[in-house]
Design a protein around this motif. Structure first.
Motif, PDB file in Angstrom:
ATOM      1  N   GLN A 102      -5.653  66.693   2.843  1.00  0.00           N
ATOM      2  CA  GLN A 102      -4.991  66.368   4.103  1.00  0.00           C
ATOM      3  C   GLN A 102      -4.038  67.483   4.532  1.00  0.00           C
ATOM      4  O   GLN A 102      -4.034  67.909   5.697  1.00  0.00           O
ATOM      5  CB  GLN A 102      -4.214  65.056   3.955  1.00  0.00           C
ATOM      6  CG  GLN A 102      -5.080  63.821   3.884  1.00  0.00           C
ATOM      7  CD  GLN A 102      -5.614  63.446   5.259  1.00  0.00           C
ATOM      8  OE1 GLN A 102      -4.875  63.313   6.226  1.00  0.00           O
ATOM      9  NE2 GLN A 102      -6.929  63.280   5.340  1.00  0.00           N
ATOM     10  N   HIS A 103      -3.234  67.963   3.615  1.00  0.00           N
ATOM     11  CA  HIS A 103      -2.276  69.027   3.947  1.00  0.00           C
ATOM     12  C   HIS A 103      -2.999  70.324   4.293  1.00  0.00           C
ATOM     13  O   HIS A 103      -2.567  71.053   5.208  1.00  0.00           O
ATOM     14  CB  HIS A 103      -1.310  69.244   2.787  1.00  0.00           C
ATOM     15  CG  HIS A 103      -0.436  68.052   2.492  1.00  0.00           C
ATOM     16  ND1 HIS A 103       0.253  67.380   3.474  1.00  0.00           N
ATOM     17  CD2 HIS A 103      -0.149  67.417   1.322  1.00  0.00           C
ATOM     18  CE1 HIS A 103       0.932  66.380   2.930  1.00  0.00           C
ATOM     19  NE2 HIS A 103       0.703  66.381   1.628  1.00  0.00           N
ATOM     20  N   ILE A 104      -4.086  70.604   3.602  1.00  0.00           N
ATOM     21  CA  ILE A 104      -4.890  71.790   3.920  1.00  0.00           C
ATOM     22  C   ILE A 104      -5.461  71.678   5.330  1.00  0.00           C
ATOM     23  O   ILE A 104      -5.433  72.634   6.108  1.00  0.00           O
ATOM     24  CB  ILE A 104      -6.026  71.962   2.891  1.00  0.00           C
ATOM     25  CG1 ILE A 104      -5.443  72.258   1.492  1.00  0.00           C
ATOM     26  CG2 ILE A 104      -6.981  73.089   3.306  1.00  0.00           C
ATOM     27  CD1 ILE A 104      -6.448  72.083   0.367  1.00  0.00           C
ATOM     28  N   GLY A 105      -5.964  70.498   5.662  1.00  0.00           N
ATOM     29  CA  GLY A 105      -6.537  70.287   6.986  1.00  0.00           C
ATOM     30  C   GLY A 105      -5.514  70.442   8.091  1.00  0.00           C
ATOM     31  O   GLY A 105      -5.799  71.055   9.141  1.00  0.00           O
ATOM     32  N   ARG A 106      -4.325  69.909   7.898  1.00  0.00           N
ATOM     33  CA  ARG A 106      -3.279  70.024   8.925  1.00  0.00           C
ATOM     34  C   ARG A 106      -2.859  71.483   9.107  1.00  0.00           C
ATOM     35  O   ARG A 106      -2.613  71.934  10.233  1.00  0.00           O
ATOM     36  CB  ARG A 106      -2.080  69.160   8.551  1.00  0.00           C
ATOM     37  CG  ARG A 106      -2.374  67.661   8.598  1.00  0.00           C
ATOM     38  CD  ARG A 106      -1.104  66.833   8.458  1.00  0.00           C
ATOM     39  NE  ARG A 106      -1.430  65.420   8.384  1.00  0.00           N
ATOM     40  CZ  ARG A 106      -1.524  64.728   7.249  1.00  0.00           C
ATOM     41  NH1 ARG A 106      -1.282  65.320   6.092  1.00  0.00           N
ATOM     42  NH2 ARG A 106      -1.836  63.446   7.252  1.00  0.00           N
ATOM     43  N   TRP A 107      -2.778  72.204   7.999  1.00  0.00           N
ATOM     44  CA  TRP A 107      -2.428  73.626   8.067  1.00  0.00           C
ATOM     45  C   TRP A 107      -3.520  74.387   8.830  1.00  0.00           C
ATOM     46  O   TRP A 107      -3.234  75.246   9.663  1.00  0.00           O
ATOM     47  CB  TRP A 107      -2.265  74.176   6.658  1.00  0.00           C
ATOM     48  CG  TRP A 107      -2.075  75.664   6.558  1.00  0.00           C
ATOM     49  CD1 TRP A 107      -3.032  76.602   6.338  1.00  0.00           C
ATOM     50  CD2 TRP A 107      -0.839  76.374   6.671  1.00  0.00           C
ATOM     51  NE1 TRP A 107      -2.479  77.862   6.291  1.00  0.00           N
ATOM     52  CE2 TRP A 107      -1.127  77.750   6.497  1.00  0.00           C
ATOM     53  CE3 TRP A 107       0.491  75.984   6.889  1.00  0.00           C
ATOM     54  CZ2 TRP A 107      -0.143  78.737   6.539  1.00  0.00           C
ATOM     55  CZ3 TRP A 107       1.468  76.970   6.925  1.00  0.00           C
ATOM     56  CH2 TRP A 107       1.153  78.331   6.757  1.00  0.00           C
ATOM     57  N   THR A 108      -4.765  74.051   8.551  1.00  0.00           N
ATOM     58  CA  THR A 108      -5.893  74.743   9.183  1.00  0.00           C
ATOM     59  C   THR A 108      -5.947  74.483  10.686  1.00  0.00           C
ATOM     60  O   THR A 108      -6.155  75.404  11.484  1.00  0.00           O
ATOM     61  CB  THR A 108      -7.215  74.286   8.535  1.00  0.00           C
ATOM     62  OG1 THR A 108      -7.178  74.576   7.136  1.00  0.00           O
ATOM     63  CG2 THR A 108      -8.410  74.985   9.170  1.00  0.00           C
ATOM     64  N   LEU A 109      -5.735  73.236  11.087  1.00  0.00           N
ATOM     65  CA  LEU A 109      -5.896  72.868  12.494  1.00  0.00           C
ATOM     66  C   LEU A 109      -4.672  73.128  13.344  1.00  0.00           C
ATOM     67  O   LEU A 109      -4.780  73.537  14.511  1.00  0.00           O
ATOM     68  CB  LEU A 109      -6.287  71.396  12.603  1.00  0.00           C
ATOM     69  CG  LEU A 109      -7.671  71.022  12.059  1.00  0.00           C
ATOM     70  CD1 LEU A 109      -7.857  69.512  12.105  1.00  0.00           C
ATOM     71  CD2 LEU A 109      -8.765  71.722  12.859  1.00  0.00           C
ATOM     72  N   THR A 110      -3.498  72.879  12.797  1.00  0.00           N
ATOM     73  CA  THR A 110      -2.282  72.935  13.610  1.00  0.00           C
ATOM     74  C   THR A 110      -1.164  73.789  13.006  1.00  0.00           C
ATOM     75  O   THR A 110      -0.053  73.801  13.508  1.00  0.00           O
ATOM     76  CB  THR A 110      -1.728  71.518  13.864  1.00  0.00           C
ATOM     77  OG1 THR A 110      -1.399  70.919  12.597  1.00  0.00           O
ATOM     78  CG2 THR A 110      -2.761  70.648  14.573  1.00  0.00           C
ATOM     79  N   ALA A 111      -1.465  74.486  11.903  1.00  0.00           N
ATOM     80  CA  ALA A 111      -0.466  75.301  11.209  1.00  0.00           C
ATOM     81  C   ALA A 111       0.750  74.484  10.774  1.00  0.00           C
ATOM     82  O   ALA A 111       1.868  74.995  10.676  1.00  0.00           O
ATOM     83  CB  ALA A 111      -0.032  76.490  12.061  1.00  0.00           C
ATOM     84  N   THR A 112       0.507  73.205  10.500  1.00  0.00           N
ATOM     85  CA  THR A 112       1.595  72.343  10.020  1.00  0.00           C
ATOM     86  C   THR A 112       1.882  72.655   8.559  1.00  0.00           C
ATOM     87  O   THR A 112       0.992  72.566   7.705  1.00  0.00           O
ATOM     88  CB  THR A 112       1.206  70.863  10.160  1.00  0.00           C
ATOM     89  OG1 THR A 112       0.933  70.576  11.529  1.00  0.00           O
ATOM     90  CG2 THR A 112       2.337  69.959   9.662  1.00  0.00           C
ATOM     91  N   ALA A 113       3.125  73.016   8.261  1.00  0.00           N
ATOM     92  CA  ALA A 113       3.491  73.366   6.896  1.00  0.00           C
ATOM     93  C   ALA A 113       3.477  72.118   6.004  1.00  0.00           C
ATOM     94  O   ALA A 113       3.855  71.029   6.453  1.00  0.00           O
ATOM     95  CB  ALA A 113       4.867  73.993   6.857  1.00  0.00           C
ATOM     96  N   PRO A 114       3.059  72.254   4.762  1.00  0.00           N
ATOM     97  CA  PRO A 114       3.086  71.110   3.840  1.00  0.00           C
ATOM     98  C   PRO A 114       4.527  70.664   3.586  1.00  0.00           C
ATOM     99  O   PRO A 114       5.464  71.440   3.750  1.00  0.00           O
ATOM    100  CB  PRO A 114       2.460  71.677   2.546  1.00  0.00           C
ATOM    101  CG  PRO A 114       1.737  72.901   2.969  1.00  0.00           C
ATOM    102  CD  PRO A 114       2.485  73.452   4.138  1.00  0.00           C
ATOM    103  N   PRO A 115       4.712  69.422   3.188  1.00  0.00           N
ATOM    104  CA  PRO A 115       6.070  68.941   2.897  1.00  0.00           C
ATOM    105  C   PRO A 115       6.642  69.607   1.655  1.00  0.00           C
ATOM    106  O   PRO A 115       5.893  70.115   0.809  1.00  0.00           O
ATOM    107  CB  PRO A 115       5.852  67.432   2.664  1.00  0.00           C
ATOM    108  CG  PRO A 115       4.433  67.324   2.222  1.00  0.00           C
ATOM    109  CD  PRO A 115       3.687  68.384   2.959  1.00  0.00           C
TER     110      PRO A 115
END
Length: 408
Positions: free
Chosen positions: A390-403
């Motif tokens: 999930q964290h990898i996907g968010r980083w890939t799609l929206t550059a959202t940093a992991p918690p």
């Protein structure tokens, strides 16, 4: 012409560093007794002593305090080599190194001098973090309360305390009930360094996992344990700013899985050489069966990919650990999450494919080949890969940093 500065290997990051050579030599020796220790649940006290004597519990001690101060790539390779020999042995130093990292980042100069000095003198640390009965693994009931005569009183009970049966110091995560609440209403946490033989401390040898059977993971009971103030470090504060603390811990976990994967595939190769071919294959030997050849090739690709991703993650963590900022710590967490997922999958796949390649005889209990799968399945449950994806996907799609919570 002398080499440019960039071409001169850093002894702390060189994959041919003495620590790696030493680990490879000891791993080869430890592998010989791994199946016997697993079968009879014999704690590797002698083997852990040899690792300590060889300096492999002191690799991250800062150079200014007399240590080797190796980089993350070297430390990761040491863990991978040890795990390929015996994953239980490799897991025992894990928390030791993770809490030394916290000491490096949060300890005062006096605390660093004392505890790194303890490590150089051959003392080992073990974790006491997880608890049963709480709503999630992130919640603790163990408390560290100020004592009227100075210092603190530590009360609680911890489970799955890896290495605790072979440790000199226990590092206990606890809530500070007297501290001001955080924004979410919870109380901040600290870690207390407690001598394993201190009054009020008891360690019970009650670990009954199907795998990782000899990690010395006992239950730790803490009854009114006195902890001096100088033996307490902040924990919650570590995650208030960009940090590589979580990715450092996780890349070492990934190294364990990578080691299991390679060891399982190596065992499969050895056993397939002795296996009989399936009659429909027309092959003279099992290793010539085209369907087994295909399986072996696919598994090798999976394991090599995991090893490559592990090396990439180790370099990313090393960069973030040296000069952390928001970008490189997030990138290190993502790289480590990718490696952790790949290594976990490789460990479970290789330890299962082992039986398909080697055939029915591989299931014979005396061979002890089930330990690869049992170790892989047990260790990969440490933290769920589904959340890493999930964290990898968010980083890939929206550059959202992991918690920032220490598990990615």
């Amino acid at each position: 012409m002398p080499p440019s500065p960039a071409a001169v290997p850093d002894p702390g990051r060189d994959p041919d560093a003495p620590a790696v050579t030493t680990a490879a030599r000891l791993a080869a020796e430890f592998a010989e007794g791994a199946a016997h220790r697993d079968r009879d649940r014999i704690l590797p006290a002698a083997e852990i002593h040899r690792l300590t004597e060889a300096g492999l519990f002191a690799l991250s001690v800062p150079a200014e305090l007399g240590g080797a101060d190796v980089g993350v790539p070297v430390l990761t390779e040491v863990f991978r080599l040890l795990a390929a020999a015996d994953p239980s042995i490799a897991q025992i130093p894990h928390s030791h190194y993770v809490f030394l990292e916290l000491l490096r980042r949060q300890g005062s100069p006096a605390q660093q001098a004392f505890f790194f000095g303890e490590v150089l003198a051959g003392r080992r640390l073990a974790n006491a973090q997880s608890e049963r009965g709480s709503r999630t693994v992130a919640e603790d009931r163990t408390t560290l309360t100020p004592r009227s005569g100075g210092g603190y009183v530590l009360e609680g009970e911890k489970f799955y305390a890896t290495g605790s049966l072979l440790a000199h110091w226990l590092v206990v995560r606890a809530v500070l009930p007297h501290a001001d609440p955080l924004l979410d209403g919870s109380r901040p946490k600290a870690v207390a360094f407690v001598r394993a033989d201190a009054p009020g401390v008891s360690v019970v040898d009650d670990w009954q996992g199907i795998g990782q059977r000899t990690t010395g993971s006992g239950t730790v009971r803490l009854e009114r344990v006195h902890v001096p103030e100088e033996h307490v470090l902040p924990y919650t504060r570590e995650f208030a700013a960009p940090t590589a603390y979580g990715s450092f811990a996780q890349v070492l976990h990934a190294a364990l899985d990578a080691g299991i994967a390679r060891a399982a595939l190596s065992a499969a190769v050895a056993e397939t050489a002795r296996a009989r071919p399936w009659f429909e294959s027309g092959a003279e030997h099992a290793v010539d069966d085209p369907l087994l050849v295909q399986q072996a090739g696919e598994c090798e690709i999976t394991v090599r990919a995991a090893e490559a991703l592990l090396r990439e993650a180790a370099r990313a963590v090393d960069t973030a650990r040296t000069a952390p900022d928001a970008q490189n710590t997030a990138a290190a967490s993502v790289a480590t999450a990718v490696a952790k997922v790949a290594c976990a999958r490789a460990a479970v796949e290789a330890s299962s494919v082992l039986f398909e390649l080697a055939g029915t005889r591989a299931a014979a209990e005396p061979l002890g080949l089930s330990r690869f799968w049992r170790d892989a399945r047990t260790h990969t449950l440490h933290d769920p890969t589904r959340w890493k994806v999930q964290h990898i996907g968010r980083w890939t799609l929206t550059a959202t940093a992991p918690p920032r919570h220490g598990l990615i």
